[in-house]
Every structure is written in C-alpha cells, then in structure tokens.
Design a protein around this motif. Structure first.
Motif, short mmCIF file in Angstrom:
data_model
loop_
_atom_site.label_atom_id
_atom_site.label_comp_id
_atom_site.label_asym_id
_atom_site.label_seq_id
_atom_site.Cartn_x
_atom_site.Cartn_y
_atom_site.Cartn_z
N PHE A 26 7.22 2.91 -1.83
CA PHE A 26 7.54 1.40 -2.41
C PHE A 26 6.93 1.48 -3.95
O PHE A 26 7.73 0.48 -4.75
CB PHE A 26 6.83 0.40 -1.34
N TYR A 36 9.57 0.09 -6.89
CA TYR A 36 9.45 -0.96 -7.31
C TYR A 36 9.02 -0.69 -9.02
O TYR A 36 9.04 -1.70 -9.79
CB TYR A 36 8.35 -2.01 -6.91
N LYS A 74 6.42 -0.37 -10.38
CA LYS A 74 5.29 -1.15 -10.89
C LYS A 74 3.92 -0.17 -11.00
O LYS A 74 3.70 0.64 -10.38
CB LYS A 74 5.09 -2.19 -9.90
N ASN A 131 -6.48 -10.68 -6.28
CA ASN A 131 -5.18 -9.97 -5.91
C ASN A 131 -4.15 -11.13 -6.15
O ASN A 131 -3.03 -10.72 -6.75
CB ASN A 131 -5.52 -9.74 -4.53
N MET A 132 -4.28 -12.38 -5.96
CA MET A 132 -3.14 -13.33 -5.81
C MET A 132 -2.79 -13.72 -7.29
O MET A 132 -1.70 -13.79 -7.77
CB MET A 132 -3.61 -14.37 -5.06
N ASN A 142 -1.16 -10.73 -8.71
CA ASN A 142 0.25 -10.61 -8.33
C ASN A 142 1.20 -11.52 -9.15
O ASN A 142 2.23 -11.22 -9.52
CB ASN A 142 0.19 -11.12 -6.97
N THR A 201 0.83 -3.72 -8.97
CA THR A 201 0.84 -3.55 -7.56
C THR A 201 -0.66 -3.37 -7.32
O THR A 201 -1.26 -2.63 -7.87
CB THR A 201 1.46 -2.58 -6.78
N VAL A 202 -1.19 -4.46 -6.60
CA VAL A 202 -2.68 -4.31 -6.18
C VAL A 202 -2.99 -3.80 -5.05
O VAL A 202 -2.55 -3.86 -4.06
CB VAL A 202 -3.31 -5.78 -6.22
N TYR A 203 -3.96 -2.79 -5.10
CA TYR A 203 -4.68 -2.21 -3.78
C TYR A 203 -5.90 -2.43 -3.71
O TYR A 203 -6.79 -2.55 -4.82
CB TYR A 203 -4.50 -0.69 -4.03
N VAL A 204 -6.76 -2.92 -2.62
CA VAL A 204 -8.13 -3.11 -2.31
C VAL A 204 -8.53 -2.27 -1.33
O VAL A 204 -8.07 -2.04 -0.45
CB VAL A 204 -7.80 -4.74 -1.84
N GLU A 262 10.61 0.16 4.36
CA GLU A 262 11.42 0.80 3.44
C GLU A 262 12.28 1.90 3.97
O GLU A 262 13.31 2.13 3.67
CB GLU A 262 10.49 1.71 2.50
N PRO A 310 -7.61 -4.41 3.69
CA PRO A 310 -7.73 -3.32 2.83
C PRO A 310 -6.49 -2.72 2.23
O PRO A 310 -5.44 -2.77 2.93
CB PRO A 310 -8.85 -2.31 2.98
N VAL A 311 -6.55 -1.94 1.34
CA VAL A 311 -5.48 -1.11 0.78
C VAL A 311 -4.26 -2.10 0.11
O VAL A 311 -4.50 -2.40 -1.08
CB VAL A 311 -4.77 -0.30 1.61
N VAL A 312 -3.45 -2.69 0.91
CA VAL A 312 -2.33 -3.60 0.26
C VAL A 312 -2.61 -4.90 1.28
O VAL A 312 -2.50 -4.84 2.57
CB VAL A 312 -1.02 -3.07 0.60
N VAL A 345 -0.91 -10.93 1.10
CA VAL A 345 -0.11 -11.53 -0.07
C VAL A 345 0.54 -10.51 -0.87
O VAL A 345 1.70 -11.01 -1.15
CB VAL A 345 -1.16 -12.37 -0.69
N THR A 346 0.20 -9.36 -0.88
CA THR A 346 0.92 -8.43 -1.64
C THR A 346 1.97 -7.90 -1.03
O THR A 346 3.11 -7.80 -1.39
CB THR A 346 -0.10 -7.15 -2.07
N HIS A 384 0.37 -20.91 -3.93
CA HIS A 384 0.60 -19.69 -4.54
C HIS A 384 2.11 -19.12 -4.31
O HIS A 384 2.31 -17.91 -4.54
CB HIS A 384 -0.41 -18.55 -4.20
#
Lengths: 133, 119
Positions: free
Chosen positions: A3, A7, A9, A26-27, A30, A36-39, B41, B56-58, B61-62, B93
């Motif tokens: 993805f 995208y 990004k 994160n928000m 965005n 693209t944010v990874y946490v 996808e 975690p990771v994504v 919200v993302t 948001h």
C-alpha cells in the motif's frame, strides 16, 4: 508493504509506547503532512521493519519502552539507515542529555513540554519541504 | 457477510472471530492496520469492518484515512475503542466511520450492532 507503493507516500516511524500521545501525534501528522505513519512499541520492533519500509523520519522517545534506551536505539537505527532524519523526544530538558543524543546520531532533540505535538509537526514539515520540494 | 476485524488484543480478536463465524459470517482478521490494508488491497470485498484505534505498526486512524482512498471506501466501519470521548475525538479529526462502541463492551451488544448492518 504494497500500500505504501500504491499511495506513493513517504513513511515515518513513531517509536515509543502506543498511547494517547502517539495517537494524537499520528493524527496530526496524518492531517498535516504526506507521511504514512507507523507506530512501534519498542525500538526492537521498529528495527525489524526499518530496512523494508525505509522511513524518511524516525521520531523516537528517549525511553521507547522495554529493551533499548533512546541512545542505543538511535545508534542502531543510524547504522542500518544512515540517511534517516531522527527526532528524539525527551522529558529531560537537559543540555548534556541532548548533546549525548546528538553525538549518538540524532538529528534533532525536542523537549516534551506542552504543545510539543505542534513543534514536532512543524519540524516534520520543515524536513519534508527540504527533502521533497 | 465478509467481516474484516482489526484488533491487536488477541483474546478479543479470537472471541469476535469465533462469535461471528458461528453466526455464519466469513471472518478476515488482522492484528493491525497494515495487515488490514494488505487484505483490502488484494481486492477482497468486505461487507463490514470492525476496527480498533490504538494499535502498533499502523493504527486504526491511519487505516481509516488510507482506506478512505480505496475503491471500497463505502464499506461500513464499526470502531471499537477504549479511547475516552473517542467518538467526538474521531469526528473532530474527520475520520469516517459508521458506529462507535466504547470498550469494554458485551459481545452480545456488538452482535446486535453487527446484525443491523446485515441487510
């Protein structure tokens, strides 16, 4: 990571405990940037994905959770991905701490005070404009 | 229905998967938003998505922000979260979702809400 390609990004890592703070950050990212944010809950988790995702920016808590501390993490991150822009967040507003982290390879040091999210996003946008214009 | 469940709490994920499979649904489960994005996808059409927020990771919200660019973006989304005032927070948001359920919740309540989307 299909993805990301789709995208087109750039990616950004937030490394620290998944929390309300990381969610708000994160928000904001965005909404205000093209990343693209990874946490990740720990530096170890982030390191496993670093080379496959190749983030442009890593935002790292100076105490990112169990395992490595911020200084150990930044050394490991920079050895795997030297060109990544790294921002260290610290609750300790001490010049010596900041200098140690910069010497270890951090590109920026931000003290975790009130309105810190705004400051982080401003820094990200400035990196973004320098790298992608 | 094809239901995509995105949840990093493995016990809750297992419970929801069991419950909705027993009800005759086909369940696709993901531990975070990245796994979920990779599933959608592959053009796997979902009839409903149940999504946690703090993962975690994504994060949720993302996931929802990126999914809003997907051809299947009109798929209804039920958000499940322990986030205090989470519904208002997400609306503020501009995150698009159809229903918000605050954790902890009873599985029978979630079943009742899901049933409303099975038309």
């Amino acid at each position: 990571m299909k993805f990301c390609n789709k995208y087109k990004k750039p990616s950004l890592f937030i490394v620290g405990n998944v929390s309300m703070f990381s969610l708000q950050l994160n928000m904001e990212i965005n909404e205000k940037s093209n990343y693209t944010v990874y946490v990740y809950n720990s530096a170890e988790d982030a390191l496993q994905e670093l080379q496959s995702i190749q983030p442009k920016i890593v935002i790292l808590d100076s105490f990112p959770g169990k395992g490595m501390n911020g200084q150990q993490a930044i050394i490991a991150i920079k050895s795997l991905l030297p060109e990544v822009y790294s921002i260290i967040l610290s609750s300790n507003n001490d010049a010596d701490t900041a200098i140690d982290l910069i010497k270890s390879g951090a590109d920026s040091f931000i003290y975790k005070k009130e309105n810190v999210i705004e400051e982080i996003v401003d820094e990200i946008l400035s990196v973004n404009s320098n790298q992608f214009v | 229905m094809n239901i995509l469940i995105i949840e990093d709490d493995l016990m809750l994920l297992k419970l929801m998967t069991y419950t909705f499979t027993e009800d005759g649904n086909k369940i696709f489960s993901a531990n975070n938003g990245l796994e979920a994005l990779e599933m959608v996808e592959d053009n796997q059409k979902m009839d409903l998505i149940i999504c946690d927020i703090m993962m975690p990771v994504v994060s949720g919200v993302t996931f929802m922000s990126l999914f809003n660019q997907h051809p299947f973006k009109n798929t209804p989304i039920i958000v499940i979260s322990a986030l205090k005032d989470g519904e208002e927070f997400l609306k503020k948001h501009n995150i698009v979702f159809n229903h918000f359920i605050e954790k902890p919740f009873g599985i029978s309540y979630l079943k009742h809400i899901v049933k409303g989307f099975n038309k």
